[in-house]
Design a protein around this motif. Structure first.
Motif, mmCIF file in Angstrom:
data_model
loop_
_atom_site.group_PDB
_atom_site.id
_atom_site.type_symbol
_atom_site.label_atom_id
_atom_site.label_comp_id
_atom_site.label_asym_id
_atom_site.label_seq_id
_atom_site.Cartn_x
_atom_site.Cartn_y
_atom_site.Cartn_z
ATOM 1 N N LEU A 101 0.831 -1.206 0.000
ATOM 2 C CA LEU A 101 0.000 0.000 0.000
ATOM 3 C C LEU A 101 0.863 1.251 0.000
ATOM 4 O O LEU A 101 0.571 2.221 -0.695
ATOM 5 N N ILE A 102 1.951 1.210 0.736
ATOM 6 C CA ILE A 102 2.799 2.392 0.871
ATOM 7 C C ILE A 102 3.599 2.658 -0.404
ATOM 8 O O ILE A 102 3.727 3.798 -0.840
ATOM 9 N N ILE A 103 4.117 1.604 -1.023
ATOM 10 C CA ILE A 103 4.982 1.822 -2.190
ATOM 11 C C ILE A 103 4.259 1.682 -3.519
ATOM 12 O O ILE A 103 4.871 1.840 -4.563
ATOM 13 N N SER A 104 2.946 1.403 -3.466
ATOM 14 C CA SER A 104 2.234 1.177 -4.722
ATOM 15 C C SER A 104 2.097 2.460 -5.528
ATOM 16 O O SER A 104 2.000 3.555 -4.991
ATOM 17 N N LYS A 105 2.098 2.282 -6.815
ATOM 18 C CA LYS A 105 1.920 3.391 -7.745
ATOM 19 C C LYS A 105 0.448 3.456 -8.111
ATOM 20 O O LYS A 105 -0.179 2.442 -8.377
ATOM 21 N N THR A 106 -0.087 4.657 -8.140
ATOM 22 C CA THR A 106 -1.488 4.793 -8.512
ATOM 23 C C THR A 106 -1.650 4.655 -10.024
ATOM 24 O O THR A 106 -0.674 4.679 -10.778
ATOM 25 N N ASN A 107 -2.874 4.525 -10.446
ATOM 26 C CA ASN A 107 -3.206 4.452 -11.855
ATOM 27 C C ASN A 107 -2.747 5.710 -12.587
ATOM 28 O O ASN A 107 -2.647 6.769 -11.987
ATOM 29 N N GLU A 108 -2.486 5.608 -13.876
ATOM 30 C CA GLU A 108 -2.068 6.783 -14.635
ATOM 31 C C GLU A 108 -3.157 7.842 -14.699
ATOM 32 O O GLU A 108 -2.882 9.031 -14.752
ATOM 33 N N ASP A 109 -4.411 7.399 -14.677
ATOM 34 C CA ASP A 109 -5.509 8.365 -14.733
ATOM 35 C C ASP A 109 -6.053 8.710 -13.345
ATOM 36 O O ASP A 109 -7.101 9.328 -13.235
ATOM 37 N N PHE A 110 -5.347 8.328 -12.303
ATOM 38 C CA PHE A 110 -5.789 8.640 -10.942
ATOM 39 C C PHE A 110 -5.947 10.142 -10.710
ATOM 40 O O PHE A 110 -6.985 10.578 -10.216
ATOM 41 N N PRO A 111 -4.972 10.982 -11.088
ATOM 42 C CA PRO A 111 -5.182 12.415 -10.874
ATOM 43 C C PRO A 111 -6.195 13.039 -11.837
ATOM 44 O O PRO A 111 -6.716 14.112 -11.567
ATOM 45 N N TYR A 112 -6.481 12.357 -12.942
ATOM 46 C CA TYR A 112 -7.400 12.911 -13.933
ATOM 47 C C TYR A 112 -8.851 12.824 -13.474
ATOM 48 O O TYR A 112 -9.579 13.808 -13.497
ATOM 49 N N TYR A 113 -9.294 11.621 -13.065
ATOM 50 C CA TYR A 113 -10.690 11.547 -12.641
ATOM 51 C C TYR A 113 -10.937 10.712 -11.388
ATOM 52 O O TYR A 113 -11.933 10.903 -10.718
ATOM 53 N N HIS A 114 -10.054 9.814 -10.997
ATOM 54 C CA HIS A 114 -10.264 9.064 -9.763
ATOM 55 C C HIS A 114 -10.234 10.012 -8.563
ATOM 56 O O HIS A 114 -11.159 10.016 -7.747
ATOM 57 N N LEU A 115 -9.172 10.772 -8.447
ATOM 58 C CA LEU A 115 -9.003 11.673 -7.306
ATOM 59 C C LEU A 115 -10.050 12.792 -7.275
ATOM 60 O O LEU A 115 -10.669 13.007 -6.225
ATOM 61 N N PRO A 116 -10.302 13.505 -8.387
ATOM 62 C CA PRO A 116 -11.330 14.561 -8.316
ATOM 63 C C PRO A 116 -12.721 14.038 -7.972
ATOM 64 O O PRO A 116 -13.445 14.654 -7.200
ATOM 65 N N ASN A 117 -13.078 12.870 -8.519
ATOM 66 C CA ASN A 117 -14.385 12.296 -8.189
ATOM 67 C C ASN A 117 -14.473 11.924 -6.718
ATOM 68 O O ASN A 117 -15.469 12.210 -6.059
ATOM 69 N N THR A 118 -13.463 11.277 -6.210
ATOM 70 C CA THR A 118 -13.489 10.840 -4.823
ATOM 71 C C THR A 118 -13.487 12.027 -3.878
ATOM 72 O O THR A 118 -14.203 12.027 -2.870
ATOM 73 N N ILE A 119 -12.716 13.053 -4.178
ATOM 74 C CA ILE A 119 -12.731 14.259 -3.342
ATOM 75 C C ILE A 119 -14.097 14.935 -3.418
ATOM 76 O O ILE A 119 -14.609 15.429 -2.408
ATOM 77 N N GLN A 120 -14.691 14.938 -4.587
ATOM 78 C CA GLN A 120 -16.028 15.525 -4.732
ATOM 79 C C GLN A 120 -17.036 14.781 -3.864
ATOM 80 O O GLN A 120 -17.881 15.392 -3.206
#
Length: 173
Positions: A101-120
């Motif tokens: 969990l600590i060293i895992s890399k997020t998806n390439e599109d994580f900052p594009y729509y995963h993160l904004p949706n989840t924060i929303q």
């Protein structure tokens, strides 16, 4: 981060016991991995409906976690499960793969729509018309709603990938 993640894991297992009871699943096995999968399923349904009325903010999420821990303690007593003998296996496997969990890399599109949706989902209740702002807001995923339940004080967005970790942990168990 480790202790908070462990509490969320135990809370999810508590919701799994609760779901098994309300769905009347008389499974002879007390497999905590399967119970955790049921907990993630129930939390996915719960987060889908609660998002219609509430933002998944700190207060909401802390209440969800403590309610899951209550369910865990209640069903351990009620079902007289020797939870602590199985808890050591959860703790060992959890500790070994926590590094993932600590060293895992997020998806390439994580900052594009995963993160904004989840924060929303975490900061606002249901809003209409956001699809005009970003293409990612046009697709509502139950995974994003489930990830927004990990929005906690101090950790904020750093526990969002814990949901993927829990799926992996429960499949191993």
């Amino acid at each position: 981060l480790y202790i908070c993640s462990l509490f969320i894991t135990m809370s999810t297992i508590g919701y799994g016991f609760f779901f098994k009871k309300i769905a009347n699943l008389n499974l002879n096995s007390n497999n905590l991995g399967l119970t955790g999968i049921f907990g993630l399923f129930f939390l996915s349904i719960l987060s889908s409906y609660s998002h219609l009325f509430f933002a998944h903010n700190y207060l909401h999420n802390i209440l969800i976690i403590f309610l899951g821990l209550f369910f865990l303690l209640f069903y351990i007593k009620k079902l007289s499960i020797n939870f602590f003998s199985e808890f050591k296996y959860i703790l060992i496997i959890f500790s070994l793969i926590f590094i993932f969990l600590i060293i895992s890399k997020t998806n390439e599109d994580f900052p594009y729509y995963h993160l904004p949706n989840t924060i929303q989902f975490a900061q606002q209740k249901l809003q209409f018309g956001l699809g005009n702002l970003n293409h990612g807001f046009k697709h509502i995923s139950s995974l994003f709603l489930l990830m927004s339940l990990n929005y906690l004080p101090y950790f904020e967005v750093y526990l969002f990938n814990l949901t993927n970790f829990l799926f992996y942990l429960f499949l191993i168990l």
